[in-house]
Design an enzyme around this catalytic site. Structure first.
Site, PDB file in Angstrom:
ATOM      1  N   LYS A  25       0.839  -1.205   0.000  1.00 55.31           N
ATOM      2  CA  LYS A  25       0.000   0.000   0.000  1.00 55.31           C
ATOM      3  C   LYS A  25       0.865   1.243   0.000  1.00 55.31           C
ATOM      4  CE  LYS A  25      -3.676  -0.707   2.404  1.00 55.31           C
ATOM      5  NZ  LYS A  25      -4.256  -1.012   3.729  1.00 55.31           N
ATOM      6  N   ARG A  93      -3.395   3.077   8.417  1.00 55.71           N
ATOM      7  CA  ARG A  93      -3.660   1.905   7.565  1.00 55.71           C
ATOM      8  C   ARG A  93      -2.518   0.901   7.597  1.00 55.71           C
ATOM      9  NH1 ARG A  93      -4.728   4.386   1.744  1.00 55.71           N
ATOM     10  NH2 ARG A  93      -5.910   2.442   1.506  1.00 55.71           N
ATOM     11  N   GLY A 102      -8.050  -7.391   3.881  1.00 48.71           N
ATOM     12  CA  GLY A 102      -8.895  -7.370   5.072  1.00 48.71           C
ATOM     13  C   GLY A 102      -8.342  -8.134   6.256  1.00 48.71           C
ATOM     14  N   MET A 104      -5.619  -7.490   8.054  1.00 49.71           N
ATOM     15  CA  MET A 104      -5.101  -6.624   9.118  1.00 49.71           C
ATOM     16  C   MET A 104      -6.007  -5.408   9.235  1.00 49.71           C
ATOM     17  SD  MET A 104      -1.102  -7.021   8.554  1.00 49.71           S
ATOM     18  CE  MET A 104      -1.275  -6.522   6.876  1.00 49.71           C
ATOM     19  N   ARG A 342      -2.915  -1.726  -6.463  1.00 46.78           N
ATOM     20  CA  ARG A 342      -2.083  -2.920  -6.317  1.00 46.78           C
ATOM     21  C   ARG A 342      -2.368  -3.848  -7.495  1.00 46.78           C
ATOM     22  NH1 ARG A 342      -5.494  -4.803  -1.147  1.00 46.78           N
ATOM     23  NH2 ARG A 342      -7.486  -4.861  -2.198  1.00 46.78           N
ATOM     24  N   HIS A 464     -15.553  -8.918   0.256  1.00 45.89           N
ATOM     25  CA  HIS A 464     -14.539  -9.786   0.844  1.00 45.89           C
ATOM     26  C   HIS A 464     -14.611 -11.191   0.258  1.00 45.89           C
ATOM     27  CE1 HIS A 464     -13.039 -12.601   3.942  1.00 45.89           C
ATOM     28  NE2 HIS A 464     -12.053 -11.722   3.995  1.00 45.89           N
ATOM     29  N   SER A 788      14.393 -43.561 -11.914  1.00 45.06           N
ATOM     30  CA  SER A 788      13.202 -42.744 -11.737  1.00 45.06           C
ATOM     31  C   SER A 788      12.927 -42.690 -10.247  1.00 45.06           C
ATOM     32  CB  SER A 788      12.026 -43.362 -12.486  1.00 45.06           C
ATOM     33  OG  SER A 788      10.876 -42.578 -12.271  1.00 45.06           O
ATOM     34  N   CYS A 855       8.851 -39.898 -10.679  1.00 43.06           N
ATOM     35  CA  CYS A 855       7.496 -40.331 -11.004  1.00 43.06           C
ATOM     36  C   CYS A 855       6.584 -40.331  -9.783  1.00 43.06           C
ATOM     37  CB  CYS A 855       7.520 -41.711 -11.657  1.00 43.06           C
ATOM     38  SG  CYS A 855       8.168 -42.984 -10.572  1.00 43.06           S
ATOM     39  N   TYR A 875      13.637 -35.205 -16.387  1.00 42.88           N
ATOM     40  CA  TYR A 875      12.199 -35.018 -16.576  1.00 42.88           C
ATOM     41  C   TYR A 875      11.442 -35.247 -15.267  1.00 42.88           C
ATOM     42  CZ  TYR A 875      11.750 -40.114 -16.594  1.00 42.88           C
ATOM     43  OH  TYR A 875      11.777 -41.426 -16.236  1.00 42.88           O
TER      44      TYR A 875
HETATM   45  P1  ADP Z   1      -7.378  -2.754   3.419  1.00 47.67           P
HETATM   46  O1  ADP Z   1      -5.943  -3.066   3.512  1.00 47.67           O
HETATM   47  O2  ADP Z   1      -8.218  -3.660   4.217  1.00 47.67           O
HETATM   48  O3  ADP Z   1      -7.832  -2.560   2.018  1.00 47.67           O
HETATM   49  P2  ADP Z   1      -7.286   0.121   3.663  1.00 47.67           P
HETATM   50  O4  ADP Z   1      -6.176   0.682   4.445  1.00 47.67           O
HETATM   51  O5  ADP Z   1      -7.137   0.164   2.201  1.00 47.67           O
HETATM   52  O6  ADP Z   1      -7.574  -1.341   4.170  1.00 47.67           O
HETATM   53  O7  ADP Z   1      -8.569   0.876   4.100  1.00 47.67           O
HETATM   54  C1  ADP Z   1      -9.856   0.459   3.735  1.00 47.67           C
HETATM   55  C2  ADP Z   1     -10.630   1.578   3.107  1.00 47.67           C
HETATM   56  O8  ADP Z   1     -10.661   2.713   3.935  1.00 47.67           O
HETATM   57  C3  ADP Z   1     -10.007   2.089   1.824  1.00 47.67           C
HETATM   58  O9  ADP Z   1     -10.456   1.349   0.734  1.00 47.67           O
HETATM   59  C4  ADP Z   1     -10.511   3.481   1.728  1.00 47.67           C
HETATM   60  O10 ADP Z   1     -11.730   3.518   1.039  1.00 47.67           O
HETATM   61  C5  ADP Z   1     -10.716   3.862   3.163  1.00 47.67           C
HETATM   62  N1  ADP Z   1      -9.648   4.793   3.524  1.00 47.67           N
HETATM   63  C6  ADP Z   1      -8.423   4.523   3.972  1.00 47.67           C
HETATM   64  N2  ADP Z   1      -7.707   5.653   4.154  1.00 47.67           N
HETATM   65  C7  ADP Z   1      -8.510   6.657   3.787  1.00 47.67           C
HETATM   66  C8  ADP Z   1      -8.357   8.077   3.727  1.00 47.67           C
HETATM   67  N3  ADP Z   1      -7.219   8.663   4.058  1.00 47.67           N
HETATM   68  N4  ADP Z   1      -9.399   8.796   3.307  1.00 47.67           N
HETATM   69  C9  ADP Z   1     -10.555   8.185   2.959  1.00 47.67           C
HETATM   70  N5  ADP Z   1     -10.775   6.894   2.995  1.00 47.67           N
HETATM   71  C10 ADP Z   1      -9.763   6.118   3.409  1.00 47.67           C
HETATM   72 MG    MG Z   2      -7.553  -1.246   0.768  1.00 45.93          MG
END
Ligand code: ADP
Ligand code: MG
Ligand code: MG
Length: 906
Positions: A25, A93, A102, A104, A342, A464, A788, A855, A875
């Site tokens: 991220k 984050r 999701g 963490m 990503r 999810h 083999s 094998c 092989y």
């Molecule tokens: P995950 O790793 O579970 O995707 P994120 O860190 O991406 O978690 O956060 C989940 C959601 O929270 C993001 O998709 C985004 O929509 C929202 N979010 C995170 N940071 C911000 C921010 N600075 N402003 C607005 N929304 C945010």
């Molecule tokens: Mg995210």
């Protein structure tokens, strides 16, 4: 050393540092910022700090750096953290090197306190301020203060019901204010303290919690399933909030630069107006499409300017990263911000399609394309789909429960489980399971893994369930809104029908259909083209992509790929999938056919070699026919035939009823049969009288088999083909065993040659499956054409684990980390692999022309294949359906040679 990296206003200190340090991220945010894409400013604390925190439990040393970065962030945002007049709010984050959707934690709207909420309300309105506060309390309460999430959800749910509101967006200011008060109360009650009202305290509480979330249970499970090392750690990103919940010109959404299910080059995604990040993924409200669908509800139609900007950005990102991107964005009062990019998770179908399309588009080269497809993903392209006729019949019969979104293609049919724990338990019972839930959450990960398919009644293609199922290659249908699940009652209802836990259900992840009952499946599209030949290749983009990838793989791999095939049908499939020969043709199953087993039993009961020969002479023509069929299928490709391997008692009946029936069929007294069974009984049959030991004591058995092989070869050769039999002696432990049986093979061949007048080119080799054989390989190799590795038995004997009994302790060994994984599935490289390496080296030294293959089951396992490549084998051989997997894995092993060290276990 610098550990905190600022990004904002077009500048990113971390640009180019990469995922290892910044996490996926953080690296994405830095790169996007550097590209001039609108990203809210922030900073990233690098991953190495996570390990320090885990050790020391403290982040005090980090404070000066973080405070300096926070100051820059305030400048860039034009607001101050904790400013009562116009407060800066941030998100905190998580973000590891490899994405763990999701698993963490992330906390939004941090910095809202009793004071700052007033400032926020004055600038942006009460409703908005309370909505942010409500979200903040819930996330911070759950993640940092460890107050159970459902406590909050209960309050909110009650409020919604009270108001008859279908979503939070319909709640009033008063409703939200009241919810906030009740949240504060819950927190005070559960923790004994009031909610922390100091922004600095909140920030450091959140940073610590994000680091701790690296080691929560679901993250650990996810890492185990995806083989992510535990010491990587997560980075922490602190970023200025932008608000998608500022009314109808604001929104939040998720997008893919290509279709993650099929791989088609089609920008694709979903959004929710007036909402904040988590809402789309959580599947609480059904999201809307980005692209115009004529309904007037799409982003294209409702916010055309932001949509156009998004199109521009997605194109830029794909060109920058040369891969399909998964984007998270927020629109605040019509202005677009990117929050994440990503490389998107994709199905096997999409992986193959995207890789080949991108080569065509000039974005990547063939080598890169090969590295983009995990060999295991090819299995999905071969997996069965529902038989259309059967499905139509079921639909006509009123079995269609509803239709959802096709989130993970394929067909799954299984027994219903309503929660993850039941899914795990039921799957362990042996039947396939379909996990049925309103929506899934990261806690369900083990249950999803155990299930054949996943069905949710809420949520979209980016929920999810959809994301995780795609990553796992599971069949998945999401958002099947016509179905109601009632976990309390243990039932689901739709269209006047009810189904309970344990009932069968069928879900079609390609069309989204959900049907009651079990529906028969048929071969996948690739097989319809390749095997059934009832679909022309030009009509199947999936097949074309599959074929191209494997063609590229073949150009790059050094390892040969053969198949384990015992019948002409197997052989045919193997050739279609690209096998260059048969690496293992087992002969014993040929003995089990109804007409033959009697002759085999007669042979076993015979008093002497004479009697055995008489019985064997009846088996000979049948076995010859088997080989004729196989040689014909294989043409000039080599066919390695293993002489009889299992102990004889496997061919005799055990149960009393079967004993007397067999005795009368054989016309012998039941006592005699029983005596013979008793005689043949062994305490430890796998280490007993089997393999070449039978050939030594009962040479007539091997003679008959060898004769059948060469008579068959002669017959096939007469019709113009050039069969290439390779006779393989199993279970050799000493060179004398091999030498003696090699003479038997050569002499028998000579006799047949004289009789038929056909000279057949052939070789004689041995399985290396006893540790001693690996050690004395130099001596065995002198007179031997090929080795083999029978890695199944070799693993069994090297570890001393009975393959048939290990289930009683292996899971516990893997669970507790004594073994990293099942050594019968993936080769134990440092132990069993060492024997393979020793035998290869010693064998080749004694006989440079020695051919060496594998094998065992491991011949189809990508990480084992990489090892075999590095060890210099010629092989691998695996089951026909895994041949494509092995071809790709062999190419990837050749491509990554020298780039990484072999992973090993001590
Ligand atoms: P995950 O790793 O579970 O995707 P994120 O860190 O991406 O978690 O956060 C989940 C959601 O929270 C993001 O998709 C985004 O929509 C929202 N979010 C995170 N940071 C911000 C921010 N600075 N402003 C607005 N929304 C945010
Ligand atoms: Mg995210
Ligand atoms: Mg064996």
């Amino acid at each position: 050393m610098k550990r905190v990296f600022f990004f904002g206003n077009g500048q990113a200190e971390g640009a180019g540092l990469g995922k290892e340090r910044l996490g996926g991220k953080g690296a994405g945010l830095a790169e996007m910022t550097a590209l001039g894409i609108p990203v809210p400013p922030g900073f990233t604390i690098e991953t190495s700090v996570c390990a320090d925190y885990t050790k020391s439990g403290s982040v005090d040393g980090l404070k000066p750096e973080v405070n300096a970065a926070l100051e820059r962030l305030e400048q860039a945002a034009g607001r101050r953290f904790g400013d009562p007049g116009n407060p800066l709010l941030v998100s905190v984050r998580s973000g590891a090197r490899s994405s763990m959707p999701g698993m963490m934690d992330t906390i939004l709207n941090l910095g809202l306190t009793g004071k700052t909420i007033r400032g926020l309300a004055a600038v942006s309105g009460d409703r908005f301020a309370f909505d942010c506060r409500r979200r903040f309390l819930q996330m911070y309460g759950d993640i940092v203060l460890e107050v159970p999430k459902h406590e909050f959800e209960k309050v909110l749910g009650e409020k919604r019901r009270e108001r008859g509101a279908s979503s939070d967006a319909e709640l009033t200011v008063e409703d939200l204010a009241e919810t906030v008060r009740r949240y504060e109360e819950i927190i005070r009650k559960k923790t004994g303290d009031p909610f922390p009202d100091d922004p600095q305290a909140q920030l450091w509480g959140a940073i610590g919690a994000v680091f701790r979330s690296w080691d929560n249970e679901r993250a650990k499970t996810y890492r185990k399933l995806h083989r992510i090392p535990g010491d990587w750690g997560t980075a922490v990103n602190v970023q200025a909030m932008v608000f998608g919940n500022r009314g109808e010109t604001s929104a939040t959404g998720v997008a893919f630069t290509r279709d993650p299910s099929t791989g088609e080059k089609k920008f694709y995604g979903e959004f929710l107006p007036n909402a904040q990040g988590e809402d789309v993924v959580a599947g609480i409200r059904t999201p809307r499409p980005l692209n115009s669908d004529g309904s007037g509800r799409s982003l294209e139609e409702t916010m055309p300017q932001a949509y156009r900007e998004l199109l521009r950005v997605q194109d830029l990102l794909e060109k920058r990263f040369h891969d399909m991107q998964d984007l998270e964005f927020t629109i605040e009062e019509a202005k677009l911000y990117l929050l994440q990019t990503r490389n998107g998770k994709r199905t096997g179908f999409a992986a193959v399609r995207i890789a080949t399309d991108m080569v065509e588009e000039g974005l990547i080269d063939e080598t890169e394309a090969l590295m983009r497809v995990e060999p295991e993903q090819l299995v999905q392209l071969l997996a069965p789909v529902f038989d259309n006729k059967e499905k139509s019949a079921a639909v006509g019969g009123g079995k269609l429960l509803g239709k959802g979104l096709p989130a993970g293609p394929g067909a799954a049919c299984g027994q219903i489980a309503f929660d993850a724990a039941s899914a795990v338990r039921m799957a362990a019972g042996g039947n396939p399971v379909v996990l049925v839930r309103e929506e899934t959450s990261p806690e369900d990960i083990a249950g999803m893994h155990a299930s054949a398919g996943i069905l949710t009644t809420r949520g979209g293609m980016t929920s999810h369930a959809a994301v995780v199922a795609r990553g796992m290659g599971k069949t998945c249908v999401v958002g099947a809104g016509e179905i109601t699940v009632d976990p309390e009652k243990g039932e689901l209802r739709a269209k006047n029908q009810t189904a309970r836990e344990g009932d069968w259900i069928s879900i079609d992840g390609t069309t989204g259909e959900v049907l009651l009952g079990r529906i028969a499946t048929r071969p996948s599209e690739v097989l319809q083209v390749a095997l059934e030949k009832n679909l022309p290749p030009e009509k199947s983009p999936v097949f074309q992509a599959f074929d191209r990838i494997l063609g590229w793989a073949d150009k790059r791999r050094r390892l040969g790929v053969r198949a384990n095939a015992d019948t002409p049908t197997d052989a045919q499939v193997a050739v279609i999938f690209g096998a260059e020969g048969i690496g293992l043709c087992r002969t014993e199953h040929m003995f089990f056919e109804e007409k033959r087993i009697l002759a085999v039993r007669e042979m076993i009961l015979a008093e002497n070699a004479e009697g055995r020969r008489a019985a064997l002479s009846r088996i000979l023509p049948m076995q010859r026919e088997d080989f004729v069929g196989i040689f014909r299928e294989m043409g000039r490709r080599p066919v390695t035939i293993r002489l009889l391997d299992p102990p004889l008692h496997e061919f005799l009946p055990n149960e009393e009823s079967a004993l007397s029936r067999t005795a009368s069929e054989l016309k012998v007294p039941v006592e005699k049969l029983r005596d013979r069974v008793r005689q043949l009984h062994e305490a430890n049959p796998m280490l007993g009288h089997r393999g070449c030991r039978l050939g030594i004591t009962h040479p007539e058995i091997y003679e008959t088999q060898v004769r059948a092989i060469f008579e068959a070869a002669a017959e096939v050769a007469r019709s113009g083909d050039q069969p290439r039999p390779e006779v393989m002696i199993p279970l050799v432990g000493t060179s004398a065993e091999f030498e003696k049986l090699k003479v038997l093979v050569d002499e028998t061949e000579k006799k047949v040659e004289k009789e038929t007048g056909q000279r057949i080119a052939y070789t004689v080799g041995t399985m290396i499956e006893i540790p001693r054989a690996a050690l004395v390989a130099g001596r065995i190799a002198q007179n031997c054409d090929f080795f083999s590795f029978g890695t199944n038995d070799l693993t069994q004997m090297t570890f001393g684990y009975s393959r048939d009994d290990a289930a009683s302790f292996l899971p516990a060994y893997i669970e507790s980390g004594i073994l990293p994984e099942d050594p019968f599935a993936s080769l134990d490289q440092s132990g069993v692999g060492e024997l393979v390496a020793i035998a290869t080296e010693r064998g080749r030294k004694a006989n440079p022309k020695l051919k060496i293959g594998v094998c065992g089951e491991h011949g189809g396992d990508p990480s084992s294949i990489e090892f075999f490549h590095k060890t210099g084998l010629d092989y691998v051989s695996c089951s026909p359906f895994r041949v494509p997997v092995a071809r790709l894995a062999a190419a990837r092993a050749a491509l990554s040679e020298g780039k990484e060290a072999v992973s090993s276990t001590a």
